[in-house]
Design a protein around this motif. Structure first.
Motif, PDB file in Angstrom:
ATOM      1  N   CYS A 216      49.808 -55.521 -52.969  1.00 30.08           N
ATOM      2  CA  CYS A 216      50.299 -55.459 -51.584  1.00 30.08           C
ATOM      3  C   CYS A 216      50.325 -54.004 -51.158  1.00 30.08           C
ATOM      4  O   CYS A 216      50.077 -53.107 -51.970  1.00 30.08           O
ATOM      5  N   SER A 217      50.669 -53.750 -49.907  1.00 34.35           N
ATOM      6  CA  SER A 217      50.538 -52.370 -49.431  1.00 34.35           C
ATOM      7  C   SER A 217      51.635 -51.457 -49.976  1.00 34.35           C
ATOM      8  O   SER A 217      51.451 -50.251 -50.011  1.00 34.35           O
ATOM      9  N   CYS A 218      52.770 -52.004 -50.428  1.00 35.38           N
ATOM     10  CA  CYS A 218      53.801 -51.122 -50.997  1.00 35.38           C
ATOM     11  C   CYS A 218      53.689 -51.018 -52.512  1.00 35.38           C
ATOM     12  O   CYS A 218      54.360 -50.198 -53.133  1.00 35.38           O
ATOM     13  N   GLY A 219      52.870 -51.884 -53.127  1.00 31.06           N
ATOM     14  CA  GLY A 219      52.629 -51.790 -54.565  1.00 31.06           C
ATOM     15  C   GLY A 219      53.634 -52.534 -55.426  1.00 31.06           C
ATOM     16  O   GLY A 219      53.515 -52.552 -56.648  1.00 31.06           O
ATOM     17  N   ARG A 220      54.650 -53.158 -54.818  1.00 32.31           N
ATOM     18  CA  ARG A 220      55.651 -53.855 -55.634  1.00 32.31           C
ATOM     19  C   ARG A 220      55.154 -55.201 -56.148  1.00 32.31           C
ATOM     20  O   ARG A 220      55.792 -55.816 -56.990  1.00 32.31           O
ATOM     21  N   CYS A 281      54.566 -60.392 -50.058  1.00 36.24           N
ATOM     22  CA  CYS A 281      55.540 -59.402 -50.505  1.00 36.24           C
ATOM     23  C   CYS A 281      56.610 -59.307 -49.435  1.00 36.24           C
ATOM     24  O   CYS A 281      56.307 -58.997 -48.276  1.00 36.24           O
ATOM     25  N   SER A 283      58.860 -57.159 -49.198  1.00 38.64           N
ATOM     26  CA  SER A 283      59.214 -55.778 -48.883  1.00 38.64           C
ATOM     27  C   SER A 283      58.291 -55.202 -47.802  1.00 38.64           C
ATOM     28  O   SER A 283      58.750 -54.617 -46.826  1.00 38.64           O
ATOM     29  N   CYS A 284      56.969 -55.402 -47.957  1.00 39.68           N
ATOM     30  CA  CYS A 284      56.041 -54.815 -46.969  1.00 39.68           C
ATOM     31  C   CYS A 284      55.402 -55.873 -46.074  1.00 39.68           C
ATOM     32  O   CYS A 284      54.795 -55.540 -45.061  1.00 39.68           O
TER      33      CYS A 284
HETATM   34 ZN   LIG Z   1      54.711 -54.926 -50.853  1.00 39.11          ZN
END
Ligand SMILES: [Zn+2]
Ligand SMILES: [Zn+2]
Ligand SMILES: [Zn+2]
Ligand SMILES: [Zn+2]
Length: 350
Positions: A216-220, A281, A283-284
């Motif tokens: 995902c774009s935040c990497g989590r 995700c 988060s992002c």
């Molecule tokens: Zn993310």
């Protein structure tokens, strides 16, 4: 048509509108499931030279509507057409956030056009775009539809760039949509991912062996899967459009036994239709996969999440895809012109 829709809705309580609509479309169109390879756009025919009567001058201003998938976040906006620019940002940050080949924006030139106020609960994600710099990405807090991007600083600070995937098609006049088909700015075009213009290889090698990573774009959230050589389906349905914010999402099937999550701290599996779920995700907001109820052994990661470096290395082997198709073209945005690639074009799902 509206009456038929209402009847189907009351006879099928709880079934999402999208599923009912697809059912109705199939009924109306019967077995004719494919557009010809020459099909480029839903406005084909309206701009042919032999039909000059259909071409009116584009209006000076019009009322644009944007709406998230769950319907909580909406905006209606009177826009001055002179200030509008359709842009495609291929920068890795925008591509990965929208999990698409490029991010589709309508740059509104605000504050000339004023500032829209979305109804509903909007999440602001502090993020970056390689072209715009520091930006706030606006999403629906409930369904994660991508709504808009607003740069924080620089020459475009405060300008609202609406995500085109959540703009309601019928609020764009045909003449404007026709103009946008060919008139758009491309940002960081050199970063276009190889799978977007891929053609199927002629080789009959069907065994998937190459591992690819995606995130995902935040990497989590990240995964690893055996995907290549593989199949790619470019999908233009409303969900793919709204949840990405862009014109399409590309899905690549993987066997579940060859797919594993490497990080899943903020991962959530949400039911998005009557026949499938998506991993995203929280988060992002990046949408990462589709999991169909009818395919328990399969998972479809979004090509937009793939690791760019790995992909570049894989593409040099020239055996990446054995089938590439455009699907759900009946829901394509009218301002979009398909490439003249002669790939199959299904009206609905594959
Ligand atoms: Zn993310
Ligand atoms: Zn929503
Ligand atoms: Zn960007
Ligand atoms: Zn779709």
């Amino acid at each position: 048509m509206e009456e038929l829709l209402a009847q189907l809705r009351s006879a099928n309580p709880g079934v999402p509108d999208e599923v009912i609509w697809q059912f109705l479309q199939r009924r109306l169109h019967g077995e004719n499931r494919e557009y010809p390879a020459s099909f480029r756009s839903l406005l084909d025919g309206k701009n042919r030279p032999d039909e000059p009567a259909s071409m009116q001058p584009a209006p000076e201003s019009f009322q644009l509507r944007s709406r998230c998938h769950c319907g909580k976040c909406k905006v209606v906006w009177d826009l001055d057409a002179h200030h509008l620019r359709v842009t495609r940002c291929y920068c890795p940050a925008c591509r990965h956030h929208q999990a698409s080949s490029f991010a589709s924006y309508l740059a509104t030139g605000s504050p000339e056009n004023g500032m829209p106020q979305f109804t509903g609960d909007v999440t602001k994600l502090q993020h970056v775009c390689d072209v715009l710099g520091s930006v706030a990405r606006l999403m629906c807090s409930r369904c994660f539809t991508k709504l808009a991007v607003v740069p924080d600083s620089g020459a475009r600070a405060g300008e609202v760039l609406l995500c085109m995937g959540s703009v309601e098609d019928d609020s764009i006049p045909d003449e404007v949509a026709l103009k946008w088909q060919t008139c758009h700015e491309d940002w960081d075009h050199a970063s276009e991912p190889s799978w977007w213009r891929a053609k199927p290889a002629t080789s009959m090698l069907l065994r998937r062996s190459q591992l690819l990573k995606g995130a995902c774009s935040c990497g989590r959230c990240s995964f690893e899967a055996k995907l290549l050589p593989g199949e790619a389906q470019h999908c233009y349905c409303r969900l793919c459009r709204q949840m990405s914010g862009s014109v399409a999402q590309t899905w690549v099937p993987a066997e579940k036994v060859h797919f594993r999550w490497l990080r899943s701290e903020t991962l959530r599996l949400v039911r998005t239709t009557g026949h499938g779920q998506r991993h995203l995700c929280t988060s992002c907001g990046t949408v990462m996969t589709i999991v169909y109820d009818s395919q328990p052994d399969c998972i479809w990661p979004a090509a937009g999440t793939f690791d760019d470096t790995q992909l570049a290395e894989a593409s040099s082997k020239d055996l990446m895809w054995y089938r590439v198709i455009h699907i759900c073209c009946a829901y394509m945005q009218p301002w979009y012109l398909l490439p003249d690639d002669r790939l199959p074009r299904l009206k609905y799902a594959g």
